[in-house]
Design a protein around this motif. Structure first.
Motif, PDB file in Angstrom:
ATOM      1  N   GLU A  17      50.819  47.433  64.762  1.00 16.86           N
ATOM      2  CA  GLU A  17      50.053  48.124  65.743  1.00 16.86           C
ATOM      3  C   GLU A  17      50.625  49.578  66.266  1.00 16.86           C
ATOM      4  OE1 GLU A  17      48.543  44.073  68.147  1.00 16.86           O
ATOM      5  OE2 GLU A  17      50.329  45.072  68.541  1.00 16.86           O
ATOM      6  N   CYS A  61      44.704  44.962  64.214  1.00 12.98           N
ATOM      7  CA  CYS A  61      43.977  43.493  63.748  1.00 12.98           C
ATOM      8  C   CYS A  61      42.605  43.234  64.339  1.00 12.98           C
ATOM      9  CB  CYS A  61      45.122  42.574  64.210  1.00 12.98           C
ATOM     10  SG  CYS A  61      44.318  40.982  63.279  1.00 12.98           S
ATOM     11  N   CYS A  69      47.154  39.439  59.714  1.00  7.68           N
ATOM     12  CA  CYS A  69      46.198  39.345  61.078  1.00  7.68           C
ATOM     13  C   CYS A  69      45.502  38.107  61.020  1.00  7.68           C
ATOM     14  CB  CYS A  69      45.175  40.350  60.313  1.00  7.68           C
ATOM     15  SG  CYS A  69      43.734  40.797  61.654  1.00  7.68           S
ATOM     16  N   ASN A  71      43.213  38.424  66.452  1.00  6.75           N
ATOM     17  CA  ASN A  71      43.291  39.933  66.758  1.00  6.75           C
ATOM     18  C   ASN A  71      44.607  40.156  66.817  1.00  6.75           C
ATOM     19  OD1 ASN A  71      40.371  40.429  66.334  1.00  6.75           O
ATOM     20  ND2 ASN A  71      40.197  39.579  68.586  1.00  6.75           N
ATOM     21  N   TRP A  98      48.897  40.598  65.180  1.00  9.45           N
ATOM     22  CA  TRP A  98      49.565  40.331  63.868  1.00  9.45           C
ATOM     23  C   TRP A  98      50.759  39.540  64.266  1.00  9.45           C
ATOM     24  CZ3 TRP A  98      48.171  42.524  59.448  1.00  9.45           C
ATOM     25  CH2 TRP A  98      47.206  43.593  59.353  1.00  9.45           C
TER      26      TRP A  98
END
Length: 735
Positions: free
Chosen positions: A594, A600, A618, A622, A624
């Motif tokens: 991110e 994700c 992912c 939503n 990681w």
């Protein structure tokens, strides 16, 4: 040019003469004119009919020929028996011509004198009495003009002049010629020429003006308009609003040296003609003559009752230029320099700082039973009309000089209403009227009473059928139709901008964001636990913390699995959808993917990416998640060597971190990088001691055969269904 046809100029010309002449031998010779009338010898008596305050010092008679040239002069004697001192005469004597110019002298100053002359033709009587007056003195200049410049005979000239003056001033020739100054009840018509020549100011000004008037009138038979305006200005400047003895009124009156002879009252006909204005029953009339020093000032109509007889036109008092007019048919209060002034009905005099009893009675009226309970606010105090059971009434001053507390609601309401009446005047309306600011409060005229209202009513008006929405200081308000937002039939409530603008909020527009010039608003589903309204969907103003890019851009964020923990990036800032709401995310709490800008989403579900030697997957949340260290080895080989789907006959690799062999292994219908185990059989054994790392780097002859040469000994492996490589055979070197 002025035509004073509207004024009655009673002009006197009553001259009576008798004359005689002695010859050298002492005889008397009679003289006759062309008609046969004897005019000589004659005696003469003259009565001077100028202003009573003008005392003649001498009178002389100049005998003139047909061209009005003097041929003889006779001094008349003052009649000592006349108590007025204005009669002069001479005894009978010869007079050469029947035409006389009679000259009257008046002293002024220390050594100066004024002379006024007029003409007279002797008649048939041997004794004639003549009245000298200023009107025939004016006519003399015109007679001279006709005789000397136009060749008229004296008789024709005199007839023409008197005829002109009759038309000009609206008088008969007989009245002009036989003028006699009245002994009482002097009218303005008797004094007109004195006004035109500014006699009320000074003798020198009067005499100079008369000579100019005489010369101008002699040539044109008119009064110069500029001279008339100057005269009107001079006389008007002597007027004052004089207190009338025994009353509360003033009278607009001239105060000058001519007041004593009756030159004092306002003459609107005179000013009307000179200034070319009309005095009607309007409130005022403005002087529009730019050459007048009173240009722009007004005469005000000050009437008493409905009778025009008692009305007067006047200028303002000096104090009225500051605090306003005080007219007899009005009553008002004014404050100037910490003093209070009362103008009471029936008076036109401002009275200063009267006692509060007189103020209440004169301005607010008597306290009677019909006014019981009424209140007035005067001099920063509340006064209430109170009556006992016997209807004995009086203004109660117990609140004088005191603050009225809001706790006493009934009295406070009277206090507010009375104070509003004092400041704004009476309130007369059916229903709802004007709103005003009263100190720190607000009042509105409601059914003919000033009542306190809230500030919103003052700024945006009373709530009514045709006034259900308004705006003040950037905030929007609604009433009646906006009960869902806390409004009532008469109560204003704040409403969001989209509601004010008429934008719908429904299931179809849920999460829609709208804005005005300063704020953002969102369409939401109502919280039944917190909202008393029946509306399912409502607009709400976003607070500053809620105004973030994903909300403004209406990015989807629902409280469902698909969107929960979904993140968005705007200008380097991260936002996350959680429980159906967007909020900011601290960068320190972000995962390496991110931070690198990889978000994700469902499109990347199960995708694995490496960052700084670590791998993240992912997930359906939503988010990681870090991949474990063993699994990460396979992704490391994928990224360094290649995906198993793209490789053929790839050898095995020794991995120090896991102390295991790695290679492409079956994963369903495909291949992936995985840990490889070597297994021996009863017939074929792995070397002892076993060093698995030596089995890396062999040859994958086919998907079904892997061989490794260890110091000349070849080990052959085949795959099993469980994914292990089984030692199938060993080829030892020949000895």
């Amino acid at each position: 040019m002025m035509n004073f046809k509207s004024f009655v100029l009673t002009m006197f010309a009553a001259l009576c003469f008798a004359a005689c002449s002695d010859n050298d031998e002492g005889g008397v010779i009679a003289r006759f004119d062309e008609t046969g009338y004897q005019y000589s010898p004659h005696s003469i008596s003259v009565v001077v009919e100028y202003l009573p305050t003008m005392k003649p010092s001498a009178v002389r008679v100049e005998v003139v020929d047909e061209q009005l040239n003097a041929v003889d002069t006779i001094e008349l004697s003052k009649d000592s028996t006349d108590w007025k001192g204005n009669r002069f005469s001479m005894s009978s004597q010869e007079i050469e011509y029947p035409l006389l110019r009679i000259v009257t002298e008046f002293p002024y100053g220390e050594k100066s004198k004024m002379e006024f002359s007029q003409y007279y033709r002797l008649g048939t009587s041997r004794y004639n009495e003549n009245s000298q007056n200023i009107f025939m003195a004016l006519a003399a200049s015109r007679i001279e003009h006709f005789v000397k410049k136009e060749g008229y005979s004296f008789a024709d000239a005199e007839d023409s002049v008197l005829n002109e003056m009759s038309k000009r001033f609206g008088l008969s020739a007989y009245t002009i010629k036989t003028y006699e100054f009245p002994s009482y009840n002097i009218g303005f018509d008797d004094l007109l020429i004195y006004v035109l020549c500014r006699h009320e100011i000074s003798d020198s000004l009067f005499y100079n003006d008369f000579k100019k008037l005489r010369e101008y009138y002699g040539e044109k038979s008119l009064v110069d308009s500029a001279m008339a305006i100057t005269a009107a200005d001079a006389w008007l400047s002597t007027f004052e609003n004089v207190p009338d003895t025994g009353s509360h009124e003033t009278v607009f009156r001239s105060i000058s040296r001519d007041t004593a002879v009756g030159l004092k009252n306002m003459q609107k006909d005179f000013f009307s003609q000179v200034y070319e204005i009309k005095f009607t029953t309007k409130d005022s009339v403005r002087i529009e003559k730019k050459s007048s020093k009173f240009y722009g000032e007004c005469f005000y109509y000050d009437r008493d009752g409905y009778s025009e007889y008692d009305a007067q036109w006047r200028l303002k008092n000096p104090i009225e230029d500051t605090i306003g007019l005080c007219l007899r048919m009005t009553k008002s209060l004014a404050v100037y320099k910490d003093s209070e002034y009362l103008c009471e009905n029936g008076s036109n005099i401002w009275k200063k700082n009267v006692h509060h009893d007189e103020l209440l009675y004169s301005y607010y009226g008597s306290c009677v039973s019909s006014k019981n309970g009424e209140a007035v606010f005067a001099r920063d105090s509340l006064f209430i009309c109170e009556c006992d059971k016997s209807n004995n009434c009086a203004w109660n001053d117990k609140y004088a000089g005191k603050e009225v507390s809001r706790k006493d609601s009934a009295i406070f309401a009277k206090y507010i209403e009375a104070k509003a009446v004092e400041k704004f005047g009476g309130c007369y309306t059916n229903g709802y009227g004007a709103t005003k600011k009263l100190d720190e409060l607000y009042v509105q005229c409601i059914n003919s009473k000033w009542l306190e209202v809230d500030s919103l009513t003052y700024h945006i008006g009373h709530c009514a059928k045709d006034n259900v929405r308004g705006k003040y200081l950037g905030i929007y308000y609604g009433c009646r139709n906006f009960a869902d937002y806390g409004a009532g039939d008469t109560v204003w409530a704040e409403i969001p901008w989209p509601v004010y603008a008429g934008e719908p909020c429904t299931a179809k527009t849920l999460k829609k964001v709208s804005r005005d010039s300063a704020n953002y608003f969102i369409c939401e589903k109502s919280d039944e636990k917190k909202d008393d309204s029946s509306a399912v969907y409502k607009w709400r103003k976003l607070d500053s913390a809620e105004v973030i890019p994903p909300v403004i851009n209406m990015d989807t964020c629902e409280n469902v699995f698909t969107y929960n923990y979904l993140k968005k990036v705007y200008d380097g800032e991260f936002y996350m959808c959680e429980d159906g709401e967007w909020h900011s995310v601290d960068k320190e709490k972000l995962t390496p993917p991110e931070k690198a800008g990889d978000i994700c989403t469902w499109e990347l579900l199960n995708t694995v990416k490496g960052y700084d030697g670590k791998y993240y997957q992912c997930t359906a949340l939503n988010m990681w998640f870090a991949v474990d260290s063993v699994t990460s080895v396979g992704y490391a080989y994928r990224d360094s060597i290649g995906s198993c789907d793209t490789l053929s006959n790839e050898t095995l690799h020794w991995n120090e971190k896991t102390s295991a062999l790695w290679g492409c292994v079956k994963d369903g219908d495909g291949l992936r990088w995985g840990m490889v185990k070597l297994k021996e059989t009863e017939k074929c054994s792995l070397p002892d001691p076993l060093d698995l790392s030596r089995f890396a780097g062999g040859t994958l002859n086919s998907p079904y055969n892997y061989s490794v040469d260890l110091d000349g000994t070849v080990y052959n492996f085949v795959p099993s269904l469980s994914g292990e490589w089984i030692l199938k055979s060993i080829e030892k070197p020949e000895e």
